[in-house]
Write a protein that holds these residues in place. Structure first.
Motif, PDB file in Angstrom:
ATOM      1  N   VAL A 113       0.786  -1.155   0.113  1.00  0.00           N
ATOM      2  CA  VAL A 113      -0.022   0.055  -0.060  1.00  0.00           C
ATOM      3  C   VAL A 113       0.918   1.319   0.093  1.00  0.00           C
ATOM      4  O   VAL A 113       0.593   2.175  -0.722  1.00  0.00           O
ATOM      5  CB  VAL A 113      -0.984  -0.002   1.333  1.00  0.00           C
ATOM      6  CG1 VAL A 113      -1.641   1.236   1.434  1.00  0.00           C
ATOM      7  CG2 VAL A 113      -1.899  -0.944   1.121  1.00  0.00           C
ATOM      8  N   ALA A 114       1.766   1.270   0.834  1.00  0.00           N
ATOM      9  CA  ALA A 114       2.793   2.628   0.868  1.00  0.00           C
ATOM     10  C   ALA A 114       3.623   2.919  -0.276  1.00  0.00           C
ATOM     11  O   ALA A 114       3.534   3.790  -0.915  1.00  0.00           O
ATOM     12  CB  ALA A 114       3.868   2.123   1.940  1.00  0.00           C
ATOM     13  N   VAL A 115       3.735   1.660  -1.051  1.00  0.00           N
ATOM     14  CA  VAL A 115       4.538   1.721  -2.315  1.00  0.00           C
ATOM     15  C   VAL A 115       3.569   2.415  -3.542  1.00  0.00           C
ATOM     16  O   VAL A 115       4.031   3.356  -4.103  1.00  0.00           O
ATOM     17  CB  VAL A 115       5.314   0.302  -2.876  1.00  0.00           C
ATOM     18  CG1 VAL A 115       5.584   0.508  -4.372  1.00  0.00           C
ATOM     19  CG2 VAL A 115       6.552   0.090  -2.141  1.00  0.00           C
ATOM     20  N   VAL A 116       2.456   1.810  -3.517  1.00  0.00           N
ATOM     21  CA  VAL A 116       1.595   2.350  -4.559  1.00  0.00           C
ATOM     22  C   VAL A 116       1.093   3.796  -4.407  1.00  0.00           C
ATOM     23  O   VAL A 116       1.145   4.636  -5.157  1.00  0.00           O
ATOM     24  CB  VAL A 116       0.386   1.194  -4.818  1.00  0.00           C
ATOM     25  CG1 VAL A 116      -0.649   1.862  -5.598  1.00  0.00           C
ATOM     26  CG2 VAL A 116       0.681   0.035  -4.966  1.00  0.00           C
ATOM     27  N   VAL A 117       0.723   4.158  -3.022  1.00  0.00           N
ATOM     28  CA  VAL A 117       0.424   5.238  -2.738  1.00  0.00           C
ATOM     29  C   VAL A 117       1.430   6.468  -3.026  1.00  0.00           C
ATOM     30  O   VAL A 117       1.347   7.520  -3.522  1.00  0.00           O
ATOM     31  CB  VAL A 117      -0.032   5.423  -1.158  1.00  0.00           C
ATOM     32  CG1 VAL A 117      -0.171   6.967  -0.854  1.00  0.00           C
ATOM     33  CG2 VAL A 117      -1.334   4.740  -0.867  1.00  0.00           C
ATOM     34  N   LEU A 118       2.839   6.018  -2.506  1.00  0.00           N
ATOM     35  CA  LEU A 118       4.025   6.611  -2.832  1.00  0.00           C
ATOM     36  C   LEU A 118       4.069   7.085  -4.177  1.00  0.00           C
ATOM     37  O   LEU A 118       4.493   8.255  -5.016  1.00  0.00           O
ATOM     38  CB  LEU A 118       5.276   6.139  -2.284  1.00  0.00           C
ATOM     39  CG  LEU A 118       6.458   7.300  -1.885  1.00  0.00           C
ATOM     40  CD1 LEU A 118       6.124   7.977  -0.589  1.00  0.00           C
ATOM     41  CD2 LEU A 118       7.544   6.373  -1.589  1.00  0.00           C
ATOM     42  N   LEU A 119       4.096   5.929  -5.041  1.00  0.00           N
ATOM     43  CA  LEU A 119       4.170   6.036  -6.617  1.00  0.00           C
ATOM     44  C   LEU A 119       3.109   7.256  -7.092  1.00  0.00           C
ATOM     45  O   LEU A 119       3.452   7.786  -7.979  1.00  0.00           O
ATOM     46  CB  LEU A 119       3.937   4.652  -7.156  1.00  0.00           C
ATOM     47  CG  LEU A 119       5.045   3.961  -7.234  1.00  0.00           C
ATOM     48  CD1 LEU A 119       4.887   2.432  -7.910  1.00  0.00           C
ATOM     49  CD2 LEU A 119       6.183   4.637  -8.215  1.00  0.00           C
ATOM     50  N   ALA A 120       2.082   6.830  -6.799  1.00  0.00           N
ATOM     51  CA  ALA A 120       0.893   7.770  -7.115  1.00  0.00           C
ATOM     52  C   ALA A 120       1.428   9.228  -6.856  1.00  0.00           C
ATOM     53  O   ALA A 120       1.185  10.224  -7.911  1.00  0.00           O
ATOM     54  CB  ALA A 120      -0.620   7.495  -6.588  1.00  0.00           C
ATOM     55  N   PHE A 121       1.688   9.550  -5.637  1.00  0.00           N
ATOM     56  CA  PHE A 121       1.983  10.986  -5.384  1.00  0.00           C
ATOM     57  C   PHE A 121       3.303  11.500  -6.146  1.00  0.00           C
ATOM     58  O   PHE A 121       3.366  12.594  -6.628  1.00  0.00           O
ATOM     59  CB  PHE A 121       2.178  11.009  -3.722  1.00  0.00           C
ATOM     60  CG  PHE A 121       0.866  11.294  -3.281  1.00  0.00           C
ATOM     61  CD1 PHE A 121       0.361  12.287  -2.946  1.00  0.00           C
ATOM     62  CD2 PHE A 121       0.294  10.196  -2.616  1.00  0.00           C
ATOM     63  CE1 PHE A 121      -0.868  12.667  -2.364  1.00  0.00           C
ATOM     64  CE2 PHE A 121      -0.931  10.046  -1.847  1.00  0.00           C
ATOM     65  CZ  PHE A 121      -1.507  11.603  -1.883  1.00  0.00           C
ATOM     66  N   VAL A 129      -3.770  13.665  -7.478  1.00  0.00           N
ATOM     67  CA  VAL A 129      -4.306  12.616  -6.648  1.00  0.00           C
ATOM     68  C   VAL A 129      -5.347  12.980  -5.879  1.00  0.00           C
ATOM     69  O   VAL A 129      -6.570  12.500  -5.688  1.00  0.00           O
ATOM     70  CB  VAL A 129      -3.193  12.028  -5.683  1.00  0.00           C
ATOM     71  CG1 VAL A 129      -3.857  10.990  -4.640  1.00  0.00           C
ATOM     72  CG2 VAL A 129      -2.125  11.556  -6.407  1.00  0.00           C
ATOM     73  N   PHE A 130      -5.525  14.262  -5.596  1.00  0.00           N
ATOM     74  CA  PHE A 130      -6.621  14.851  -4.530  1.00  0.00           C
ATOM     75  C   PHE A 130      -7.667  15.582  -5.537  1.00  0.00           C
ATOM     76  O   PHE A 130      -8.635  16.153  -4.869  1.00  0.00           O
ATOM     77  CB  PHE A 130      -5.856  15.760  -3.584  1.00  0.00           C
ATOM     78  CG  PHE A 130      -5.102  14.978  -2.577  1.00  0.00           C
ATOM     79  CD1 PHE A 130      -5.612  14.121  -1.884  1.00  0.00           C
ATOM     80  CD2 PHE A 130      -4.148  15.682  -2.102  1.00  0.00           C
ATOM     81  CE1 PHE A 130      -4.952  13.192  -0.976  1.00  0.00           C
ATOM     82  CE2 PHE A 130      -3.270  14.904  -0.941  1.00  0.00           C
ATOM     83  CZ  PHE A 130      -3.653  13.799  -0.519  1.00  0.00           C
ATOM     84  N   ALA A 321     -11.736  11.694  -3.173  1.00  0.00           N
ATOM     85  CA  ALA A 321     -11.101  10.717  -2.298  1.00  0.00           C
ATOM     86  C   ALA A 321     -10.688   9.499  -3.285  1.00  0.00           C
ATOM     87  O   ALA A 321     -10.037   8.489  -2.834  1.00  0.00           O
ATOM     88  CB  ALA A 321     -12.131  10.107  -1.202  1.00  0.00           C
ATOM     89  N   MET A 322     -11.058   9.646  -4.570  1.00  0.00           N
ATOM     90  CA  MET A 322     -11.062   8.413  -5.504  1.00  0.00           C
ATOM     91  C   MET A 322      -9.568   8.040  -5.469  1.00  0.00           C
ATOM     92  O   MET A 322      -8.900   6.800  -5.605  1.00  0.00           O
ATOM     93  CB  MET A 322     -11.541   8.908  -6.918  1.00  0.00           C
ATOM     94  CG  MET A 322     -11.531   7.750  -7.943  1.00  0.00           C
ATOM     95  SD  MET A 322      -9.732   7.749  -8.757  1.00  0.00           S
ATOM     96  CE  MET A 322     -10.181   8.893 -10.225  1.00  0.00           C
ATOM     97  N   GLY A 323      -8.575   8.986  -5.725  1.00  0.00           N
ATOM     98  CA  GLY A 323      -7.158   8.989  -6.102  1.00  0.00           C
ATOM     99  C   GLY A 323      -6.439   8.124  -5.045  1.00  0.00           C
ATOM    100  O   GLY A 323      -5.930   7.280  -5.291  1.00  0.00           O
TER     101      GLY A 323
END
Ligand code: SF4
Ligand code: SF4
Length: 367
Positions: A113-121, A129-130, A321-323
């Motif tokens: 989860v941390a890797v995917v969220v970080l990649l998105a940001f 994202v927001f 919140a979708m992103g």
């Protein structure tokens, strides 16, 4: 190879049961046991995976603890299965993942989860994202198409190969022949048994779960998990066909096949996994092995969060919140894929193989 002490204990209880035979109507284990006079290591590995842990034989047994014979088939087979899972896994150096499995599953999932969220940001920036994204291809504005397709296709192929090798190992290590594995009649009988979850009915009155009372609840919750998982799998497959062949990018309207199947499947998974988690906390621990608790809970929790984040994504997909939800959902699903061959999911694969073997044996009337 499973520990000699464990194999000896399994052989001891099966020898007592074979003389007693009181439980022969409970499940497939006892009729399969009755085809044998002695129990080889191969037989015991096979019988252990034919057991669905309904616990009927524990509560019915006049030789269960505190009797000096201390017959506890459900616990003995649960412990043997745990060792079998790590013995048959591929690649062998990852067999250690079955130890402290609950902790590992939660760590791997948190990391995914941390890797995917970080990649998105990092790739798209917080502003993207927001933001609210609407219409076709809205998901890919947050996580680019190829960042979803390539890693998840690679993971799916890895899981498939891994489980295939594990099931071939299981088949040969339990004394099966290739001709039996591809026997059409045996496979159709096994598929029928799986679709009905036949051996979770404890011979007609349900499992003794979470305690000594008979109940069909565990069976129905397993139905929810099983069919929920299949519906979500069908939803993802149809979405991939829409995307790759019809060039219709996600998200899809509510009345489309991917969304309808995913919604029903996700709700069924939520109910099934939530209910099974609740029962696990209530259960009598004597017919169980404490070593499997973390693995069982880890897998159920992962399925629960995968369906929860998927449903939240559906509800909130037209909001800012979708992103974040998309990134979290993909991270949880990645954790599920990565840990699938090294956790409770392998039970489904080995149990199916054992049911095929059982159908072959029963049609022959002996081994
Ligand atoms: S579990 Fe107990 S009652 Fe059932 S067959 Fe074995 S020895 Fe007999
Ligand atoms: S626990 Fe249930 S499925 Fe397992 S051997 Fe006993 S009666 Fe059969």
């Amino acid at each position: 190879m499973p520990s000699t002490d464990l194999l000896k204990e399994a052989e001891r209880v099966m020898t007592i049961c074979n003389a007693c035979r009181y439980c022969e109507g409970f499940c497939a284990v006892y009729p399969a046991m009755e085809l044998r006079r002695t129990f080889s290591e191969q037989d015991l590995k096979y019988l252990a995976n034919l057991c669905h842990n309904c616990r009927g034989c524990y509560y019915a047994c006049q030789y269960a603890p505190p009797h000096e014979f201390a017959v506890n088939v459900s616990k003995t087979f649960a412990e043997l299965r745990l060792e079998i899972y790590s013995n048959f896994t591929w690649p062998g150096f990852l067999a250690g993942m079955f130890r402290r499995n609950g902790l590992l599953v939660s760590m791997i999932t948190t990391l995914s989860v941390a890797v995917v969220v970080l990649l998105a940001f990092v790739l798209q920036g917080p502003a993207v994202v927001f933001s609210t994204h609407l219409g076709e291809n809205a998901f890919y504005k947050v996580i680019p198409y190829w960042f979803i397709v390539i890693p998840f296709s690679a993971l799916a192929i890895y899981v498939f190969i891994n489980l295939l090798i594990g099931s071939i190992n299981f088949w040969y290590e339990t004394g099966g022949q290739l001709s039996e594995l591809i026997d059409l009649r045996a496979n159709s009988q096994a598929i029928k048994d799986v679709l009905q979850l036949k051996y979770l009915d404890g011979g007609g009155h349900g499992c003794n779960y979470p305690d000594d009372r008979f109940s069909m609840v565990r069976r129905w919750l397993h139905h929810c998990v099983f069919y929920g998982f299949l519906l979500c799998f069908a939803s993802t497959t149809i979405a991939a066909i829409y995307d790759h062949f019809l060039h219709r990018g996600a998200p899809y309207p509510f009345w489309s096949w991917p969304v309808m199947l995913g919604t029903v499947g996700g709700l069924a998974l939520l109910v099934g996994t939530g209910g099974l988690l609740y029962l696990k906390w209530q259960m009598d621990t004597v017919p169980a092995t404490a070593r499997a608790f973390g693995m069982d809970v880890g897998f159920l929790a992962l399925l629960f969060f995968a369906s929860l984040t998927g449903l939240l994504l559906l509800i909130l997909r037209e909001t800012p919140a979708m992103g974040t939800l998309l990134a979290v959902h993909l991270g949880v699903v990645a954790g599920l894929f990565i840990t699938m061959p090294y956790g409770k999911f392998v039970h489904a694969v080995y149990c199916y193989a054992a049911l095929v073997r059982n159908a072959v044996e029963q049609s022959r009337g002996g081994s």
